[in-house]
Scaffold this active site. Structure first.
Site, PDB file in Angstrom:
ATOM      1  N   ARG A 175      35.118 -14.165  14.082  1.00  0.00           N
ATOM      2  CA  ARG A 175      33.811 -13.904  14.722  1.00  0.00           C
ATOM      3  C   ARG A 175      33.978 -13.635  16.230  1.00  0.00           C
ATOM      4  O   ARG A 175      33.185 -14.093  17.053  1.00  0.00           O
ATOM      5  CB  ARG A 175      32.850 -15.082  14.551  1.00  0.00           C
ATOM      6  CG  ARG A 175      32.433 -15.367  13.144  1.00  0.00           C
ATOM      7  CD  ARG A 175      31.535 -14.268  12.589  1.00  0.00           C
ATOM      8  NE  ARG A 175      30.971 -14.657  11.321  1.00  0.00           N
ATOM      9  CZ  ARG A 175      31.618 -14.617  10.159  1.00  0.00           C
ATOM     10  NH1 ARG A 175      32.854 -14.167  10.104  1.00  0.00           N
ATOM     11  NH2 ARG A 175      31.012 -14.991   9.043  1.00  0.00           N
ATOM     12  N   SER A 223      24.525 -17.772  10.155  1.00  0.00           N
ATOM     13  CA  SER A 223      25.257 -18.981  10.561  1.00  0.00           C
ATOM     14  C   SER A 223      25.022 -19.224  12.055  1.00  0.00           C
ATOM     15  O   SER A 223      25.295 -18.352  12.873  1.00  0.00           O
ATOM     16  CB  SER A 223      26.758 -18.803  10.349  1.00  0.00           C
ATOM     17  OG  SER A 223      27.037 -18.556   9.004  1.00  0.00           O
ATOM     18  N   GLU A 246      27.644 -19.879  17.179  1.00  0.00           N
ATOM     19  CA  GLU A 246      28.078 -18.524  16.859  1.00  0.00           C
ATOM     20  C   GLU A 246      27.093 -17.499  17.410  1.00  0.00           C
ATOM     21  O   GLU A 246      27.473 -16.384  17.754  1.00  0.00           O
ATOM     22  CB  GLU A 246      28.167 -18.402  15.338  1.00  0.00           C
ATOM     23  CG  GLU A 246      29.112 -17.326  14.869  1.00  0.00           C
ATOM     24  CD  GLU A 246      28.447 -16.303  13.979  1.00  0.00           C
ATOM     25  OE1 GLU A 246      28.663 -15.115  14.198  1.00  0.00           O
ATOM     26  OE2 GLU A 246      27.699 -16.708  13.069  1.00  0.00           O
TER      27      GLU A 246
HETATM   28  N1  EPU Z   1      28.680 -26.472   2.562  1.00  0.00           N
HETATM   29  C1  EPU Z   1      28.029 -27.681   2.400  1.00  0.00           C
HETATM   30  N2  EPU Z   1      26.719 -27.765   2.748  1.00  0.00           N
HETATM   31  C2  EPU Z   1      26.014 -26.699   3.186  1.00  0.00           C
HETATM   32  C3  EPU Z   1      26.673 -25.470   3.354  1.00  0.00           C
HETATM   33  C4  EPU Z   1      28.007 -25.373   3.034  1.00  0.00           C
HETATM   34  O1  EPU Z   1      28.625 -28.660   1.985  1.00  0.00           O
HETATM   35  O2  EPU Z   1      24.813 -26.870   3.473  1.00  0.00           O
HETATM   36  C5  EPU Z   1      30.126 -26.371   2.227  1.00  0.00           C
HETATM   37  C6  EPU Z   1      30.428 -26.239   0.754  1.00  0.00           C
HETATM   38  O3  EPU Z   1      31.622 -26.943   0.526  1.00  0.00           O
HETATM   39  C7  EPU Z   1      30.697 -24.757   0.588  1.00  0.00           C
HETATM   40  C8  EPU Z   1      31.357 -24.424   1.911  1.00  0.00           C
HETATM   41  O4  EPU Z   1      30.680 -25.250   2.837  1.00  0.00           O
HETATM   42  O5  EPU Z   1      31.533 -24.519  -0.494  1.00  0.00           O
HETATM   43  C9  EPU Z   1      31.252 -22.983   2.307  1.00  0.00           C
HETATM   44  O6  EPU Z   1      29.913 -22.571   2.315  1.00  0.00           O
HETATM   45  P1  EPU Z   1      29.531 -21.023   2.238  1.00  0.00           P
HETATM   46  O7  EPU Z   1      30.295 -20.346   1.148  1.00  0.00           O
HETATM   47  O8  EPU Z   1      28.044 -20.915   2.180  1.00  0.00           O
HETATM   48  O9  EPU Z   1      30.109 -20.410   3.560  1.00  0.00           O
HETATM   49  P2  EPU Z   1      30.120 -20.910   5.076  1.00  0.00           P
HETATM   50  O10 EPU Z   1      31.509 -21.294   5.421  1.00  0.00           O
HETATM   51  O11 EPU Z   1      29.044 -21.898   5.311  1.00  0.00           O
HETATM   52  C10 EPU Z   1      30.758 -18.552   6.011  1.00  0.00           C
HETATM   53  C11 EPU Z   1      30.250 -17.563   7.023  1.00  0.00           C
HETATM   54  C12 EPU Z   1      29.054 -16.807   6.478  1.00  0.00           C
HETATM   55  C13 EPU Z   1      29.458 -16.097   5.195  1.00  0.00           C
HETATM   56  C14 EPU Z   1      29.970 -17.135   4.213  1.00  0.00           C
HETATM   57  C15 EPU Z   1      30.492 -16.520   2.926  1.00  0.00           C
HETATM   58  C16 EPU Z   1      30.797 -18.492   9.203  1.00  0.00           C
HETATM   59  C17 EPU Z   1      30.264 -19.111  10.444  1.00  0.00           C
HETATM   60  N3  EPU Z   1      29.894 -18.235   8.250  1.00  0.00           N
HETATM   61  O12 EPU Z   1      29.750 -19.538   5.828  1.00  0.00           O
HETATM   62  O13 EPU Z   1      28.677 -15.845   7.428  1.00  0.00           O
HETATM   63  O14 EPU Z   1      28.367 -15.374   4.629  1.00  0.00           O
HETATM   64  O15 EPU Z   1      31.072 -17.861   4.810  1.00  0.00           O
HETATM   65  O16 EPU Z   1      31.703 -15.893   3.159  1.00  0.00           O
HETATM   66  O17 EPU Z   1      31.992 -18.234   9.097  1.00  0.00           O
HETATM   67  C18 EPU Z   1      27.251 -15.489   9.328  1.00  0.00           C
HETATM   68  O18 EPU Z   1      28.267 -15.388   9.994  1.00  0.00           O
HETATM   69  O19 EPU Z   1      26.093 -15.380   9.827  1.00  0.00           O
HETATM   70  C19 EPU Z   1      27.363 -15.773   7.896  1.00  0.00           C
HETATM   71  C20 EPU Z   1      26.285 -15.985   7.133  1.00  0.00           C
END
Ligand code: EPU
Length: 337
Positions: free
Chosen positions: A163, A237, A333
């Protein structure tokens, strides 16, 4: 030039924060950039607004807000394996993804439904479901306000990180990104390694994998988890996923055996910030019109009349509680104006 004075930016940011811009100027032609550079009557403080999907407006914006409306998609060149596509930075990112899929150009299908414009793709090195924009960005062109000319940056010169890019640092406020050239693949190289995609493809009953099927799966996952900014204001995010040392991680594992992580290197791991925030009890939290999304704790929301300052303050409370409980410093972010 269609210069407007004292205009509310509410329709132009996905958080739906109502603050005015001193001046707003739509940019729909690259020739305007040279004119703006030369025009001493315009404020010299400039801000570039793309889709407004990654900003938090905390106060009235002084100076000139340039609203990117540059449009156009053209094929620069192609060979047997690749096609180089030049896309104006004001194009809507998701429309470009759909255009690529229709033309059987592969490489960005995992990035379907990310809000915002094409200009934000290199700025943020947008990423989702195991893919980052940098993997397909060949070069970025923009108007340099100090050099007063168009400059092109190779992918290496963009210094992409998670990012992150040079456009958030050395070139911050110095460049108006005008176009991005992508090198897309004629033969797809499917990336379904991100757990939820495989599951979703199975659920959809997909027999034969295609870039369209992957995009459809991503669209379905995103729509089920992330709030639609047209209904609930948000900027995706709000924080980055933090990277910590293995030692720190192992220490946390003693108290939290189920803590999720992704390997980054031999010494570092990435922890989902959404998990950390949920553990601190914030998921679904609401105070007046400010809150933490009930399905994804990484997303802060505006239920209607929240101010940027209220959202900023809530993000500060979240930062402090994650620091107290886990000793991890979250980094915002979103860009704060
Ligand atoms: N999780 C929780 N609680 C929550 C949310 C997430 O426990 O409320 C844990 C779970 O273990 C889940 C893991 O976090 O398996 C990952 O969650 P998710 O797949 O939703 O992805 P993220 O890491 O929260 C990142 C990106 C997103 C992108 C998703 C999917 C960043 C800051 N965010 O989110 O990007 O869509 O992966 O690849 O890296 C953005 O940048 O605006 C964005 C939405």
């Amino acid at each position: 030039m269609q210069l407007q004075k004292n205009i509310s930016l509410k329709p132009y940011n996905t958080f739906g924060i109502d603050v005015p811009a001193e001046y707003l100027l739509p940019v729909d032609d690259t020739d305007l950039l040279a004119q703006i550079s030369e025009d001493a009557s315009l404020p010299q403080r400039r801000h570039v607004l793309g889709g407004g999907s990654n900003i938090l407006l905390t106060k009235p914006v002084e100076g000139l807000v340039l609203q990117n409306r540059l449009k156009g998609i053209s094929v620069d060149r192609e060979d047997k394996e690749h096609v180089w596509v030049k896309v104006s930075s004001g194009e809507i990112w998701h429309s470009f993804v759909l255009h690529a899929i229709e033309n059987h150009w592969a490489g960005i299908e995992n990035l379907a439904l990310i809000p915002g414009t094409v200009g934000a793709a290199p700025m943020q090195n947008i990423g989702a479901y195991g893919v980052e924009a940098r993997e397909t960005i060949d070069s970025v062109a923009g108007w340099h306000w100090e050099e007063k000319e168009f400059v092109t940056y190779s992918s290496a010169a963009c210094r992409f990180g998670y990012r992150d890019s040079i456009f958030k640092h050395e070139l911050r406020d110095k460049l108006f990104i005008s176009s991005v050239t992508f090198r897309l693949n004629k033969k797809p190289n499917y990336n379904t390694s991100y757990g939820a995609i495989e599951q979703e493809l199975q659920k959809m009953g997909v027999q034969e994998l295609s870039i369209k099927a992957i995009a459809d799966a991503v669209i379905s996952i995103r729509s089920s988890k992330l709030p639609d900014p047209k209904q609930i204001g948000n900027a995706g995010s709000f924080f980055k996923n933090p990277t910590i040392t293995i030692e720190h991680f192992e220490l946390l594992q003693t108290n939290y055996p189920h803590i999720p992580s992704y390997p980054v290197s031999e010494t570092m791991v990435k922890i989902p910030a959404g998990w950390l925030i949920e553990q601190c009890g914030w998921k679904g939290y609401r105070r007046d019109d400010t809150g933490v999304h009930e399905k994804q704790a990484l997303v802060l929301v505006n239920y209607g009349k929240a101010t940027g300052a209220e959202i900023w303050n809530l993000s500060g409370e979240i930062l402090r509680s994650v620091m107290e409980r886990f000793g991890i410093e979250l980094e915002r972010e979103v860009q704060v104006w």
